[in-house]
Enzyme design. Structure first.
Site, PDB file in Angstrom:
ATOM      1  NE  ARG A  87      -3.881  -1.594  -0.144  1.00  0.00           N
ATOM      2  CZ  ARG A  87      -3.983  -2.312  -0.676  1.00  0.00           C
ATOM      3  NH1 ARG A  87      -3.386  -2.528  -2.420  1.00  0.00           N
ATOM      4  NH2 ARG A  87      -5.191  -3.140  -1.555  1.00  0.00           N
ATOM      5  CD  GLU A  90      -2.972   0.715  -4.100  1.00  0.00           C
ATOM      6  OE1 GLU A  90      -4.016   0.421  -4.624  1.00  0.00           O
ATOM      7  OE2 GLU A  90      -3.509   0.863  -2.522  1.00  0.00           O
ATOM      8  CB  SER A 113      17.488  15.321   3.127  1.00  0.00           C
ATOM      9  OG  SER A 113      18.763  14.453   3.249  1.00  0.00           O
TER      10      SER A 113
END
Length: 146
Positions: A87, A90, A113
């Site tokens: 996820r 995703e 960073s």
């Protein structure tokens, strides 16, 4: 002793003592996410922190040196099958371009960073279902022209 061996010893000690990552981090006086990452082999520990962890978890000889070694920060290039990790992939896949656009609109051309960086995980109670709150806090690094 290799980092993976130390990670396995830490996970075993954590389980046997019924500890949490948050509790281990508190014992070390460090952040939960960073301690977890270091225990999983993705960060190197300063000597004093490694000593404290080894004593607290009664880790085997050689663990301190392995905890202090610089890690190779690499991972499989395949998308993980674990649903929680998937996820996160995703989210970046769906919102990555959007985040890039918004960040660059606010800061200019550059990156966030992951070295001068902190991360936190919080739980937010919600009547529609508890929420996971991820905070990624990284220094903005502008690209330079030369």
């Amino acid at each position: 002793m290799k980092k993976i061996d130390v990670t396995e010893a830490i996970i075993l000690a954590k389980k046997e003592r019924n500890l949490t990552w948050e509790g281990i981090a508190a014992e070390l006086g460090m952040g939960t996410v960073w301690v977890t990452s270091a225990c999983l082999g993705m960060n190197s520990m300063p000597e004093a922190v490694a000593e404290k962890l080894c004593a607290y978890l009664e880790l085997p000889e050689g663990a301190k040196a392995a905890l202090m070694e610089y890690p190779t920060k690499a991972w499989d290039k395949e998308v993980p099958q674990d649903p929680l990790i998937y996820r996160l992939y995703e989210v970046v896949g769906v919102y990555g371009d959007t985040l890039k656009e918004v960040i660059q609109e606010k800061f200019g051309d550059g990156i966030m960073s992951a070295i001068d960086f902190t991360m936190d995980v919080a739980k937010e109670e919600n009547p529609k279902g508890d929420r996971v709150v991820l905070t990624l806090n990284g220094k903005f690094l502008p690209y330079k022209a030369w």
